[in-house]
Structure formats: C-alpha cells, structure tokens
Design a protein around this motif. Sequence first.
Motif, PDB file in Angstrom:
ATOM      1  N   ASP A 287      27.097  34.378  49.186  1.00  0.00           N
ATOM      2  CA  ASP A 287      28.527  33.347  48.806  1.00  0.00           C
ATOM      3  C   ASP A 287      29.658  34.022  49.257  1.00  0.00           C
ATOM      4  N   LEU A 288      30.292  33.343  50.152  1.00  0.00           N
ATOM      5  CA  LEU A 288      31.691  34.048  50.884  1.00  0.00           C
ATOM      6  C   LEU A 288      32.567  33.893  49.773  1.00  0.00           C
ATOM      7  N   ASP A 289      32.608  32.868  48.771  1.00  0.00           N
ATOM      8  CA  ASP A 289      33.689  32.547  47.651  1.00  0.00           C
ATOM      9  C   ASP A 289      33.226  33.446  46.523  1.00  0.00           C
ATOM     10  N   ALA A 290      32.387  34.247  46.563  1.00  0.00           N
ATOM     11  CA  ALA A 290      32.095  34.936  45.065  1.00  0.00           C
ATOM     12  C   ALA A 290      32.914  36.012  44.970  1.00  0.00           C
ATOM     13  N   PHE A 291      33.327  36.600  43.837  1.00  0.00           N
ATOM     14  CA  PHE A 291      34.273  37.588  43.981  1.00  0.00           C
ATOM     15  C   PHE A 291      33.907  38.414  42.322  1.00  0.00           C
ATOM     16  N   VAL A 292      34.453  39.677  42.338  1.00  0.00           N
ATOM     17  CA  VAL A 292      34.324  40.319  41.227  1.00  0.00           C
ATOM     18  C   VAL A 292      35.855  40.527  40.848  1.00  0.00           C
ATOM     19  N   PHE A 293      36.840  40.676  41.492  1.00  0.00           N
ATOM     20  CA  PHE A 293      38.087  40.967  41.328  1.00  0.00           C
ATOM     21  C   PHE A 293      38.963  40.004  42.017  1.00  0.00           C
ATOM     22  N   ASP A 294      39.521  38.852  41.324  1.00  0.00           N
ATOM     23  CA  ASP A 294      40.223  37.834  42.002  1.00  0.00           C
ATOM     24  C   ASP A 294      41.709  38.386  42.186  1.00  0.00           C
ATOM     25  N   GLN A 295      41.962  39.511  41.881  1.00  0.00           N
ATOM     26  CA  GLN A 295      43.249  40.006  42.267  1.00  0.00           C
ATOM     27  C   GLN A 295      43.376  40.739  43.773  1.00  0.00           C
ATOM     28  N   ALA A 296      42.241  40.847  44.437  1.00  0.00           N
ATOM     29  CA  ALA A 296      41.985  41.249  45.675  1.00  0.00           C
ATOM     30  C   ALA A 296      42.839  40.268  46.582  1.00  0.00           C
ATOM     31  N   ARG A 297      43.873  40.376  47.053  1.00  0.00           N
ATOM     32  CA  ARG A 297      44.597  39.475  48.036  1.00  0.00           C
ATOM     33  C   ARG A 297      44.602  39.781  49.294  1.00  0.00           C
ATOM     34  N   SER A 298      44.724  38.837  49.994  1.00  0.00           N
ATOM     35  CA  SER A 298      44.637  38.935  51.534  1.00  0.00           C
ATOM     36  C   SER A 298      46.058  38.873  52.141  1.00  0.00           C
ATOM     37  N   SER A 299      46.493  39.725  52.967  1.00  0.00           N
ATOM     38  CA  SER A 299      47.584  39.859  53.730  1.00  0.00           C
ATOM     39  C   SER A 299      47.502  39.685  55.245  1.00  0.00           C
ATOM     40  N   ALA A 300      46.453  39.106  55.461  1.00  0.00           N
ATOM     41  CA  ALA A 300      45.957  38.814  56.907  1.00  0.00           C
ATOM     42  C   ALA A 300      46.652  37.666  57.638  1.00  0.00           C
TER      43      ALA A 300
END
Length: 536
Positions: free
Chosen positions: A120-133
Amino acid sequence: MTDVTQGRIPHAVYIDPGLPEYRDNPLIASLPPIYDTKQVITKLRLKPLYDSAERNLDGRLRVHAIARLLNRFFQPLSHHLELEQKISLILRQGYLGRNPDQGSYHLHLQNGFKRIQEEDLDAFVFDQARSSANSLSLFGCSGCGKSVTINRIFSVYEQAIFHPEHNITQLTYLKIECPVDGDLDELCLSFFNEVDRVLHTQYSTSHGRKKLGTKRLMASMCQIANLHALGVLIIDEVQNLNEAKSGGAEKMHNFFVSLVNTIGVPVIQVGTHRARKFFQRTFRAARRITGFGSLLWDRLPNDHQWRQLLKLLWQYQWLRSAEPINDELVGTMYDLTQGVMDIVVKLYVLAQVRAIVTGMERITSELLKQVYHDEFKPVHPMLAALRSNNPGLLEQYDDLLMPEIEARMLSMVSSLEQADTYVDRPEISTDKSKKLLALLSQMDIPEDIAIPLVDRVISRHPELSVAALMHKVTEYTADVTAEPPKINRIKRTQWLELPTNDLRYLYASSDKNNVYQLFKKQGLIYDLKSVSNRMG
C-alpha cells in the motif's frame, strides 16, 4: 549490492554548492556546481569534428564525415537554457526532503519497508517524512529536440555516485519509457531493468517478477528509488497514456502523483502535444505534479536565433564549392522544415550527400527543395499543416514519421563511383557518362550536344542505371538535334546553379551596381589603359 568495488561507479566528491541548505546535504554537495549561462552553453554545446581539408577527400569518405552532424551537433538556444534551469532546481530541491545527514532519508526508507509489507503506497511508519519533490511536464511535436536536450542536460551529471560514509549509491537520474497500454507492471519492470543496467544490480530478478503483483511491484519500485536516492525519474513518451484502456491511464497518473507527493521523487513527463490534453484533464487537482508547470516546445520561430543557428550549422560543409549561407537559403530552409530541428539537420545532411553524388558540390535552394521533395515525403502532410497555421489541421498530426536517414544516405552513396569520379568535369568522367557518350557518338550526336545532354540527364537522375539513363537521353535527343541552341539556353532563375567561374553565375550572385568592378577583379576585363600607356 551495487558493484562499486571495480571502479565502475565514482565515489562522491563534495563541493560547496553556495547555499547552506544545499551545503549540508551530501546528495546535493556531490552534484556539479550550479553553472552560469555561459558555462551551461559551453557544457551543452556539441560540435562535430571538422577540418576544411576534408573537402578534398573522396566522395565516399566525405559522406561518412557528413554523418557526424546527425549525432554531434547541438547548439543550446533560449528554451534549452530554460529547461536546464528548471531541471537543476527540481533535482536539488527534491533532495532537501531526503538528507542522509539529518535522518529524513532514513525516514523515507522506513516508510518504504512498511509499504512493501502492506502493499500500500499510502502506508507509513513516520508521518513526518515530508516530500520536497516537484514535477515538470515537457510537451512538443516529435523532432523538436525534447529527448535530445534532456540527454544533453543530464550528460553534465554523473548518473551514479557512491557515498562511502553513508553506504549509499546515489542515482541522480533515470529515464524510462511509458508503456504503450499504461500497464503499471511494465513500467516497474522497465525501471528495474534500467537500474540494473546503470548500477550492475539484480533487481529485475529479485523484485521484478510479475507474479508478485502490481501493488508489490509499485511498492518495491518506490523503495529502490529511495534506497538509491533517485534524483529525477524521467518518463518519456507519456502520450502513450492516451492509448491506455480500462482506466490504465488514471492508475498511471495516480502512481506519478504518489512518487512525487508521498515518495519524494521528482518526475519529469515528456511527450508530444497529444499527451498535454490528458495531463491538463487529470492533473488539475495534483498540486505537486504541476509544481514547475509545463513547458510547451513548438517549432523554432523564424527569428534572429534561427538565422544564427543556421549560420553555425552551415560552417560544417564538406562540399568543394561550399559557400556561406545567404538570406535565400535561410528562407528556403525555414519554409521546408518549419523550424523542426530534427528535419533541419537531416535535410542539411542529405542535401550535402546529394550535392556530392550529382557533382554539384554546393547547396542551393533548388537542391534543398528537390531533396525535401524526394526524401521527406512522410512528413509533408505534417509540415503542410504547420505552414497553414490551421489549428484544425494541426490537431490531426501529433507525430512526425521521420525518414530513415541512414537508409537514405546509403541509397544515395550507392551511386558514387570510384575515387576518380570527382574531377573538374564530373559529367564526363563517370563510367555512366562515358558509356552514354559512346552510345550517343554511335548515334552521330555531335559532342558539343552530347556532353551537356549527358550532364543534364545524370545530374537530374543520378540513381538510374545506364539503360534507364539512355531512355531519358532519347527523350531529349530529337529536340536537341533539331534545335541545338536550346541545350545551352539557361533560364536566368537558374544562373545561380552554374559553376562559380561562369559569367552568368558571377552576374546573378553580385551586387548589380558593382558588376563591372567584380568582373575587373576577376580579371575578366581587359585593361586597355595599361596598353595605351605602354604604347604612348
């Protein structure tokens, strides 16, 4: 594991990028400096190997030299510089949210493991991992130089860099093609294969098995992109999404959005104008996917840049009577090519080959028109639509079916004879010419008629056999023998096609107000004053 032990992948060399946020990120500090405009032009420009002495080589060798233009000529223009600036910014900004020294790189990796586990591409462990892309779209007609320019821009960067201190093999960019049917599985498999090619890995075996399923393949692709700190993913031929069935295009679009928004990898979509309609329809709600907007590349305008480009291109001539470009040739080139760069170079190449084969040894407007008519039939409808500027016609043509340039060159070269073909009188030195002259002599055709007649037929039909040429000759013979003067009568509009030492050519190519001075300079006017002085 990436093979860095055999020296195939260079180790990182860190420089000061000039900004604190860049300086503190090893993935950015390992990139080349941010060049100024002059440096960018120097880095991107490609010049073919050229020596004017090569004009004296045999015709076959000169054709090989002319072929250098196909892959070794690139002159940066304003739109190329704009694209380079955007790519430079996208690449570096995308790394801000994935810094190995600040932990954000590892946050993305941890989230990636979670996505593979749950598919699942929406799964995460750390939601603070931001994207600067961010992302960028580049649309334009086929042949306007999109892919060539991107390749030139990224040639400045090392594609793979090893960071021993962090044990990271960085991929600065990767380019793959969008599958014709919008199949996500095929996109992922292409990605694994390309990574393996660059890094000498085995991901296509360990992660690229179709039986793993689409969700697992997508999650693995995203994880490998983060593991190797992929700077930019370039997806070419995105107009293929228009052909996707059963919602494949929408799924592919959503995946692109996830790569940028969630995974943090910048994406550049490249395609023809046909792709623009799809992206305008589906990307309106995707803020990041259009962060750097769309670049629309069309044909080159007929302006100062166009004239300068042709002037630079015209320096690379391997013809014995090579002459500088003039306004007439500039106009003819634009009318025929409509500023489509791929056609510009190919027409120029084939015109030189045709000039060698026919013995003409220079480029004229008539020669360009004839080569265009003979060799570029597949693109005539598209270019006619461009000339018309009719939106309705232009919509019918999304692509250019480019002629097979190498095949056409070989076809022309096949008519070249031995090394002694090219002397001062090519029309009477080839084997074909000699055979034709012998046949005409047997028919009691006077030599003063036969020579220009053979010259005329061979220059117009150099590819024909002797038998076919003889048939052409007999079509002219009756008229020629009845009225010999017609053979030598040349229309004024054709005077520029005559040899450069012909009086008619000198007159047509000169300033009409200074014809006398030109003839005098050429030694064509007898100096009666000097004679009278001697007699006096």
